[in-house]
Design an enzyme around this catalytic site. Structure first.
Site, PDB file in Angstrom:
ATOM      1  N   SER A  38      35.702  42.381  30.746  1.00  0.00           N
ATOM      2  CA  SER A  38      34.612  41.532  30.895  1.00  0.00           C
ATOM      3  C   SER A  38      33.475  42.510  31.589  1.00  0.00           C
ATOM      4  O   SER A  38      33.669  43.627  32.033  1.00  0.00           O
ATOM      5  CB  SER A  38      34.893  40.499  31.955  1.00  0.00           C
ATOM      6  OG  SER A  38      33.832  40.050  32.729  1.00  0.00           O
ATOM      7  N   TYR A  81      39.159  39.345  40.444  1.00  0.00           N
ATOM      8  CA  TYR A  81      38.898  39.092  39.145  1.00  0.00           C
ATOM      9  C   TYR A  81      38.171  40.512  38.500  1.00  0.00           C
ATOM     10  O   TYR A  81      38.598  41.093  37.415  1.00  0.00           O
ATOM     11  CB  TYR A  81      38.016  37.939  38.714  1.00  0.00           C
ATOM     12  CG  TYR A  81      37.715  38.038  37.268  1.00  0.00           C
ATOM     13  CD1 TYR A  81      38.673  37.273  36.397  1.00  0.00           C
ATOM     14  CD2 TYR A  81      36.269  38.236  36.807  1.00  0.00           C
ATOM     15  CE1 TYR A  81      38.193  37.409  35.018  1.00  0.00           C
ATOM     16  CE2 TYR A  81      36.231  38.058  35.421  1.00  0.00           C
ATOM     17  CZ  TYR A  81      36.941  37.574  34.639  1.00  0.00           C
ATOM     18  OH  TYR A  81      36.954  37.489  33.260  1.00  0.00           O
TER      19      TYR A  81
END
Length: 260
Positions: free
Chosen positions: A154, A167
């Site tokens: 990501s 995350y």
């Protein structure tokens, strides 16, 4: 909206593709696209009913697919899945390592269960898939076939966003792991790559309960033309379709209007 499909024909004919996190979003759409382009596709996720529906869709379009309900955090189950793939179709030569979860919270909230869930799925689950399918990829490469390990990271791997610490840390691990694996596997002709998407309109933000993070994502979806799962699917397909000596190693895919 203009179609994301750019590839034509069936350039992935003969490929055996495994897609984890395939019950929705990027995984499901990528599995469909790989099948459209000629690959035999094995879809992995926990939600069996969604996988079965996906397989029916792929088969109705003329493709070949197999659903295996697997929790990728279960190492034995993933290895069993890899053995089933080999027995049914032969060794996989394209692995889209895509399962993941996004749970956002301030570090001071001490949501340690959320921390652990992200580490278990985003890191340990990813490693379990690598452990189970790497022998498939190295054997495929040794036989002169293309062999691809594509990990989903990501832009959070590099962006500094408040409350995204755990995350983002898991995604930074994935991005850097991919760079390191290339050093070992490139000489064996196994292509290792990571895709780092920006804001994709999938169900992933639905898991976010933090109001600040939820507002950030909702505003992005409302204000800009976000990426769609089909955009990611076409990117993954292109990465796998290029000639064997070409390794597109680290691709960041952003909505044009996304500034953060």
């Amino acid at each position: 909206m203009m179609s994301a499909a750019l590839l034509t024909g069936t350039p992935l004919t003969g490929r055996i593709a495994v897609v984890s996190g395939a019950s929705s979003g990027m995984g499901a759409v990528t599995a469909q696209r790989l099948a459209e382009l000629g690959a035999t596709v094995v879809v992995l996720a926990r939600r069996k009913e969604r996988l079965d529906s996906l397989v029916k869709t792929i088969e109705a379009a003329g493709g070949t697919a197999l659903a295996l309900a697997v929790d990728v955090t279960d190492r034995v189950a993933v290895q069993t899945a890899a053995d089933r793939v080999a027995a049914r179709f032969g060794k996989a030569d394209l692995v889209f390592n895509n399962a993941g979860v996004q749970l956002i919270s301030g570090i001071g909230e001490l949501k340690v269960d959320d921390w652990q869930r992200q580490i278990d799925l985003n890191i340990s689950g990813l490693m379990n898939v690598i452990a189970a399918f790497l022998p498939h990829l190295t054997e495929s490469a040794a036989q002169g076939r293309p062999a691809d390990l594509i990990n989903t990271s990501s832009i959070a791997a590099t962006r500094i966003l408040a409350k995204f610490s755990i995350y983002s840390g898991t995604k930074a691990y994935i991005s850097h792991l991919t760079r390191l694996l290339r050093v070992e596997l490139g000489p064996e002709m196994v292509r290792v790559a990571t895709i780092e998407p920006g804001m994709v309109d999938t169900e992933l933000p639905d898991h976010v309960t933090d109001p600040d993070a939820s507002r950030l994502m909702a505003d992005l979806i409302h204000d800009i033309d976000c990426l769609q799962s089909a955009d990611i699917a076409e990117t993954v397909a292109f990465m796998a379709a290029v000639p064997r000596h070409v390794n597109l190693t680290e691709i960041t895919v952003m909505p044009t209007a996304q500034a953060i």
